[in-house]
Design an enzyme around this catalytic site. Sequence first.
Site, PDB file in Angstrom:
ATOM      1  N   SER A  27      40.414  37.211  39.979  1.00  0.00           N
ATOM      2  CA  SER A  27      41.660  37.001  39.687  1.00  0.00           C
ATOM      3  C   SER A  27      41.919  35.753  38.847  1.00  0.00           C
ATOM      4  CB  SER A  27      42.700  36.982  40.736  1.00  0.00           C
ATOM      5  OG  SER A  27      44.046  36.909  40.311  1.00  0.00           O
ATOM      6  N   CYS A 136      46.327  29.985  46.776  1.00  0.00           N
ATOM      7  CA  CYS A 136      46.353  29.032  45.554  1.00  0.00           C
ATOM      8  C   CYS A 136      46.595  27.505  45.746  1.00  0.00           C
ATOM      9  CB  CYS A 136      47.225  29.605  44.541  1.00  0.00           C
ATOM     10  SG  CYS A 136      47.250  28.635  43.063  1.00  0.00           S
TER      11      CYS A 136
END
Lengths: 309, 259
Positions: A27, A136
């Site tokens: 991703s 993240c």
Amino acid sequence: MSKHVQPPSLVTTLAGIAMDNPVMVASGTFGYGPEYADLVDLNRLGAIVVKGICLEAWNGNNIPRMIEVRGGLINAIGLQGPGVDGFVETYMPFLRQFDTPVIVNIWGRDEAEYEEVAARFDDVDGIAGLELNISCPNVKEGGIAFGTDLTMASDLIGRVRKRTSLPLIPKLAPNVPQVGLFARAAEEAGADAISLINTLPAMVIDIETRRPVLANRVGGLSGPAIHPVAVKQVWEAAQAVSIPVIGMGGIETAADAIEFMIAGASAVAVGTANFTDPTTVVRVIDGMADYLVRHDMATVGELVGSICE
Amino acid sequence: MQIEKATVKTHEVVGGDYRELVLNAPRTAGSAVPGQFVHLRVPRLDGSVLRRPFSIYRARDGVISILYKTVGRGTEAMVAIGGGDTLDLIGPLGNGFPAELAGETPLLVAGGYGVAPLSFLASVMDVRGTIFIGGASARDILCVGDFESMGWTVRITTDDGSVGEQGLVTLALDRWLAEHPEAKPVLYACGPDGMLHAVGQRAVAAEHTAWLSMDKHMGCGVGACLACVQRIRGEDGSESWKRVCRDGPVFDAATVVWE
């Protein structure tokens, strides 16, 4: 007359997702598919994991967002993305043209948003699974706050689990003392697989201006520099769970990918190397097949967790 | 766009820290338009994961060339590129300058090696105009002969006055605009952000169209990583990040939102 040898099988089923091979794209490093479609045959990929999607369109961080360092790069894109509706309308018609499974990386600013995003994809045709981004380092909201706290991670995965019927794959943070605990917590909370590692929190300072180079000040380190860290974390996580592990972090060659599988990963994802050389995924797939032939293995599954200790 | 393995034809110093790298790249050369770029993998740049983007300076007869200045680790490693090297490039990338002019006067504004894509642009235009080339010093003024041989008027400015007029490139541009109040020029600019900002401001104030080729640190070069973004104002007035590599690198000055 030469002996006819059956080519080794790379076919992999992971969390119920049937893949032609275990090599996916990570991703954030492959956009939403069309960006690389002129350069890479998307049908060759084991799976496409698209860039992180949250509920609404999200602007991301200010620039500079990326800086190259020795052996990798640090990014602080900040999860810019089109939101659920934007993604489904703009990119799903394109992605449905391919046989390759599409895994959507999702994130939210709080637990409720994570749940809502996950639920929205239940009705979307052509989604093979959800990767839950709890790691993240580049957004204040959500992200790594969930991935580095065992209770929060477990609670969030459990809540999202109840809202989706799709295979759920939490993406774990590397910067925790015992990644096995997070892996096990994810499994117990209902994850179908786990993926790791996300980027490592990192920083560069310009010594002339004495300012951080990235607008966000800190970002996430990726690339070959993190590969040995990732192998160790994957190895540790794989021992802690019975669900499949997807290994990623600094893969540039088939050898790098094979190392993850020996450490216990059932599949791998190529990330930063897509930027360096968009043909990396295809080279890794072909190199993995060659390796199986050389080592007299009939299926790629024989490689998984085959570490000799 | 495609991945092309390009062999090195020539690689020569064109003055000071500037070099021209000429590559046999027939597929890229065959489709490139001015303003597009190639994303080059620099050989022997150990520990590097990112390619380096370069505007296309020339593209014809199966050959492309780029003009670069040694400014950092990547371009310093490029100095060693030699005749035996095969370079891995992705190209042509991005959207070029809109070249159709409908009889207007083209004004090109270049800062340093930003002159390269403008030389390519001038070579495909069927009208002649004026090019303003600015740089720190005489050694930063490139490609003057290209424009002169094509019949363009060349105005040079340098910070130190070592060639041309002393001052910023906008000094010469401002004078041209003042001397031609009735003109309807279309501006095309490539150079540092500060220069693009200054050129864009003037064009917008005078209601002239200006196309700015932006230079931002790039990651993937194909629009996937969202590193090289620029704030752009849409037709409805809303602002959003656009990808310099994929949505640009050329933007209408009227849409660019400056920090």
